[in-house]
Write a protein that holds these residues in place. Structure first.
Motif, PDB file in Angstrom:
ATOM      1  N   LEU A  80       0.807  -1.211   0.000  1.00 13.03           N
ATOM      2  CA  LEU A  80       0.000   0.000   0.000  1.00 13.03           C
ATOM      3  C   LEU A  80       0.847   1.272   0.000  1.00 13.03           C
ATOM      4  O   LEU A  80       0.578   2.203  -0.737  1.00 13.03           O
ATOM      5  CB  LEU A  80      -0.935   0.006   1.209  1.00 13.03           C
ATOM      6  N   TYR A  81       1.865   1.305   0.832  1.00 14.89           N
ATOM      7  CA  TYR A  81       2.644   2.524   1.004  1.00 14.89           C
ATOM      8  C   TYR A  81       3.890   2.511   0.122  1.00 14.89           C
ATOM      9  O   TYR A  81       4.296   1.481  -0.384  1.00 14.89           O
ATOM     10  CB  TYR A  81       2.997   2.709   2.484  1.00 14.89           C
ATOM     11  N   HIS A  82       4.513   3.684  -0.003  1.00 14.82           N
ATOM     12  CA  HIS A  82       5.639   3.846  -0.915  1.00 14.82           C
ATOM     13  C   HIS A  82       6.962   4.112  -0.202  1.00 14.82           C
ATOM     14  O   HIS A  82       7.971   4.371  -0.856  1.00 14.82           O
ATOM     15  CB  HIS A  82       5.355   4.977  -1.914  1.00 14.82           C
ATOM     16  N   ASP A  83       6.952   4.111   1.119  1.00 13.56           N
ATOM     17  CA  ASP A  83       8.191   4.247   1.869  1.00 13.56           C
ATOM     18  C   ASP A  83       7.998   3.662   3.260  1.00 13.56           C
ATOM     19  O   ASP A  83       6.892   3.267   3.630  1.00 13.56           O
ATOM     20  CB  ASP A  83       8.665   5.698   1.928  1.00 13.56           C
ATOM     21  N   VAL A  84       9.073   3.614   4.017  1.00 14.86           N
ATOM     22  CA  VAL A  84       9.018   3.050   5.360  1.00 14.86           C
ATOM     23  C   VAL A  84       8.507   4.132   6.303  1.00 14.86           C
ATOM     24  O   VAL A  84       9.162   5.156   6.490  1.00 14.86           O
ATOM     25  CB  VAL A  84      10.402   2.537   5.804  1.00 14.86           C
ATOM     26  N   SER A  85       7.337   3.911   6.876  1.00 12.86           N
ATOM     27  CA  SER A  85       6.718   4.903   7.748  1.00 12.86           C
ATOM     28  C   SER A  85       7.373   4.899   9.128  1.00 12.86           C
ATOM     29  O   SER A  85       8.026   3.927   9.516  1.00 12.86           O
ATOM     30  CB  SER A  85       5.232   4.584   7.911  1.00 12.86           C
ATOM     31  N   PRO A  86       7.193   5.970   9.902  1.00 17.00           N
ATOM     32  CA  PRO A  86       7.686   5.971  11.276  1.00 17.00           C
ATOM     33  C   PRO A  86       7.118   4.800  12.095  1.00 17.00           C
ATOM     34  O   PRO A  86       7.818   4.210  12.916  1.00 17.00           O
ATOM     35  CB  PRO A  86       7.213   7.316  11.834  1.00 17.00           C
ATOM     36  N   SER A  87       5.851   4.439  11.846  1.00 15.96           N
ATOM     37  CA  SER A  87       5.243   3.306  12.541  1.00 15.96           C
ATOM     38  C   SER A  87       5.961   2.006  12.212  1.00 15.96           C
ATOM     39  O   SER A  87       6.228   1.182  13.091  1.00 15.96           O
ATOM     40  CB  SER A  87       3.760   3.204  12.153  1.00 15.96           C
ATOM     41  N   THR A  88       6.304   1.816  10.936  1.00 13.53           N
ATOM     42  CA  THR A  88       7.025   0.609  10.530  1.00 13.53           C
ATOM     43  C   THR A  88       8.424   0.594  11.130  1.00 13.53           C
ATOM     44  O   THR A  88       8.885  -0.437  11.624  1.00 13.53           O
ATOM     45  CB  THR A  88       7.096   0.510   8.999  1.00 13.53           C
ATOM     46  N   LYS A  89       9.110   1.734  11.136  1.00 10.39           N
ATOM     47  CA  LYS A  89      10.438   1.800  11.748  1.00 10.39           C
ATOM     48  C   LYS A  89      10.369   1.463  13.232  1.00 10.39           C
ATOM     49  O   LYS A  89      11.223   0.743  13.751  1.00 10.39           O
ATOM     50  CB  LYS A  89      11.042   3.187  11.533  1.00 10.39           C
ATOM     51  N   ALA A  90       9.361   1.991  13.918  1.00 13.51           N
ATOM     52  CA  ALA A  90       9.214   1.688  15.350  1.00 13.51           C
ATOM     53  C   ALA A  90       8.962   0.203  15.555  1.00 13.51           C
ATOM     54  O   ALA A  90       9.506  -0.408  16.483  1.00 13.51           O
ATOM     55  CB  ALA A  90       8.075   2.516  15.948  1.00 13.51           C
ATOM     56  N   LEU A  95      10.770  -5.323  17.084  1.00 16.35           N
ATOM     57  CA  LEU A  95      10.927  -6.738  16.762  1.00 16.35           C
ATOM     58  C   LEU A  95      12.374  -7.182  16.675  1.00 16.35           C
ATOM     59  O   LEU A  95      12.714  -8.267  17.121  1.00 16.35           O
ATOM     60  CB  LEU A  95      10.243  -7.050  15.428  1.00 16.35           C
ATOM     61  N   TYR A  96      13.212  -6.368  16.073  1.00 21.42           N
ATOM     62  CA  TYR A  96      14.581  -6.778  15.796  1.00 21.42           C
ATOM     63  C   TYR A  96      15.547  -5.757  16.314  1.00 21.42           C
ATOM     64  O   TYR A  96      15.913  -4.848  15.628  1.00 21.42           O
ATOM     65  CB  TYR A  96      14.803  -6.965  14.286  1.00 21.42           C
ATOM     66  N   PHE A  97      15.958  -5.890  17.503  1.00 19.25           N
ATOM     67  CA  PHE A  97      16.993  -5.090  18.112  1.00 19.25           C
ATOM     68  C   PHE A  97      17.966  -4.688  17.008  1.00 19.25           C
ATOM     69  O   PHE A  97      18.935  -5.369  16.726  1.00 19.25           O
ATOM     70  CB  PHE A  97      17.661  -5.944  19.187  1.00 19.25           C
ATOM     71  N   LEU A  98      17.628  -3.612  16.309  1.00 14.31           N
ATOM     72  CA  LEU A  98      18.400  -3.221  15.132  1.00 14.31           C
ATOM     73  C   LEU A  98      19.753  -2.655  15.534  1.00 14.31           C
ATOM     74  O   LEU A  98      19.837  -1.697  16.286  1.00 14.31           O
ATOM     75  CB  LEU A  98      17.634  -2.198  14.298  1.00 14.31           C
ATOM     76  N   HIS A  99      20.793  -3.273  15.061  1.00 16.89           N
ATOM     77  CA  HIS A  99      22.149  -2.835  15.345  1.00 16.89           C
ATOM     78  C   HIS A  99      22.454  -1.614  14.498  1.00 16.89           C
ATOM     79  O   HIS A  99      21.820  -1.359  13.482  1.00 16.89           O
ATOM     80  CB  HIS A  99      23.128  -3.966  15.040  1.00 16.89           C
ATOM     81  N   GLY A 100      23.446  -0.856  14.896  1.00 16.75           N
ATOM     82  CA  GLY A 100      23.794   0.373  14.196  1.00 16.75           C
ATOM     83  C   GLY A 100      24.101   0.179  12.728  1.00 16.75           C
ATOM     84  O   GLY A 100      23.907   1.072  11.934  1.00 16.75           O
ATOM     85  N   ASN A 101      24.577  -0.996  12.343  1.00 19.71           N
ATOM     86  CA  ASN A 101      24.938  -1.204  10.945  1.00 19.71           C
ATOM     87  C   ASN A 101      23.836  -1.893  10.149  1.00 19.71           C
ATOM     88  O   ASN A 101      24.052  -2.293   9.022  1.00 19.71           O
ATOM     89  CB  ASN A 101      26.244  -2.006  10.839  1.00 19.71           C
ATOM     90  N   THR A 102      22.650  -2.016  10.707  1.00 17.31           N
ATOM     91  CA  THR A 102      21.529  -2.614   9.991  1.00 17.31           C
ATOM     92  C   THR A 102      20.894  -1.573   9.072  1.00 17.31           C
ATOM     93  O   THR A 102      20.605  -0.462   9.487  1.00 17.31           O
ATOM     94  CB  THR A 102      20.466  -3.142  10.974  1.00 17.31           C
ATOM     95  N   GLN A 103      20.697  -1.952   7.823  1.00 19.00           N
ATOM     96  CA  GLN A 103      20.045  -1.077   6.855  1.00 19.00           C
ATOM     97  C   GLN A 103      18.625  -1.581   6.611  1.00 19.00           C
ATOM     98  O   GLN A 103      18.414  -2.782   6.492  1.00 19.00           O
ATOM     99  CB  GLN A 103      20.812  -1.083   5.532  1.00 19.00           C
ATOM    100  N   VAL A 104      17.669  -0.667   6.544  1.00 22.80           N
ATOM    101  CA  VAL A 104      16.287  -1.007   6.206  1.00 22.80           C
ATOM    102  C   VAL A 104      16.031  -0.439   4.820  1.00 22.80           C
ATOM    103  O   VAL A 104      16.243   0.745   4.565  1.00 22.80           O
ATOM    104  CB  VAL A 104      15.292  -0.429   7.232  1.00 22.80           C
ATOM    105  N   ARG A 105      15.577  -1.307   3.910  1.00 21.92           N
ATOM    106  CA  ARG A 105      15.318  -0.899   2.523  1.00 21.92           C
ATOM    107  C   ARG A 105      13.872  -1.201   2.178  1.00 21.92           C
ATOM    108  O   ARG A 105      13.347  -2.245   2.519  1.00 21.92           O
ATOM    109  CB  ARG A 105      16.254  -1.648   1.578  1.00 21.92           C
ATOM    110  N   PHE A 106      13.244  -0.283   1.490  1.00 20.49           N
ATOM    111  CA  PHE A 106      11.866  -0.444   1.032  1.00 20.49           C
ATOM    112  C   PHE A 106      11.909  -0.950  -0.402  1.00 20.49           C
ATOM    113  O   PHE A 106      12.557  -0.347  -1.260  1.00 20.49           O
ATOM    114  CB  PHE A 106      11.142   0.904   1.101  1.00 20.49           C
ATOM    115  N   GLU A 107      11.253  -2.076  -0.668  1.00 27.48           N
ATOM    116  CA  GLU A 107      11.230  -2.653  -2.017  1.00 27.48           C
ATOM    117  C   GLU A 107       9.981  -2.197  -2.756  1.00 27.48           C
ATOM    118  O   GLU A 107       8.880  -2.228  -2.205  1.00 27.48           O
ATOM    119  CB  GLU A 107      11.249  -4.176  -1.943  1.00 27.48           C
ATOM    120  N   ARG A 108      10.137  -1.765  -3.979  1.00 27.87           N
ATOM    121  CA  ARG A 108       8.996  -1.394  -4.825  1.00 27.87           C
ATOM    122  C   ARG A 108       8.326  -2.678  -5.307  1.00 27.87           C
ATOM    123  O   ARG A 108       8.975  -3.528  -5.913  1.00 27.87           O
ATOM    124  CB  ARG A 108       9.450  -0.571  -6.022  1.00 27.87           C
TER     125      ARG A 108
END
Length: 165
Positions: A80-90, A95-108
């Motif tokens: 539905l959405y076109h980018d990673v929302s603040p809600s999704t980032k939270a 869920l995943y204790f995101l380490h400093g070097n973890t990258q989050v990418r939004f796939e089209r």
């Protein structure tokens, strides 16, 4: 999630989607590949349960590292959405204790055209990922998605969702 877990025991995560709101932050998945369907309006902790769905509804999406550049990265598949929302980032932080070097990418990916079918789309993305298919390349046959999901549940078999011809 149980169906995929039974057919693909080597995959990480695959927690029951309704249970993720009760999980404390997880160490990054131990399995080399993981898939998880999540709800982007899930409360961030038990203390936040009063806020559940306070943002006007719920939305299902799929996260995974199957087609990520590195095992510690996360790719978001959202119909539905076109980018990673603040809600999704939270939610990802929860869920995943995101380490400093973890990258989050939004796939089209192929987008839904209504406001109610996101669950089917999230499952279609998850099935494809489990089968080693990239949802980025899929143009699903929307009219056949519901019937395909029902058949998969009845047969206990994860198979690719039908594509448009």
């Amino acid at each position: 999630m149980a169906l995929m877990s039974a057919q693909f025991p080597e995959l990480g995560c695959l927690y029951a989607s309704g249970a993720v709101m009760f999980l404390e932050p997880l160490a990054f998945p131990r399995a080399p590949r993981f898939i998880q369907i999540v709800n982007r309006d899930t409360a961030m902790s038990l203390n936040d349960m009063h806020a559940y769905r306070s943002t006007g509804g719920s939305h299902w999406l799929t996260i995974s590292n199957v087609f990520a550049s590195r095992p510690q990265d996360v790719v978001v598949y959202d119909s539905l959405y076109h980018d990673v929302s603040p809600s999704t980032k939270a939610l990802l932080r929860q869920l995943y204790f995101l380490h400093g070097n973890t990258q989050v990418r939004f796939e089209r990916v192929h987008k839904q055209t209504d406001g109610t079918s996101c669950g089917r789309w999230a499952i279609a993305f998850a099935f494809d990922l489990a089968l080693g298919l990239n949802p980025r390349d899929a143009a699903y046959d929307v009219a056949r998605m519901g019937g395909h999901l029902l058949a998969a549940l009845e047969s206990s078999q994860v198979t690719p969702f039908p594509r448009r011809r």
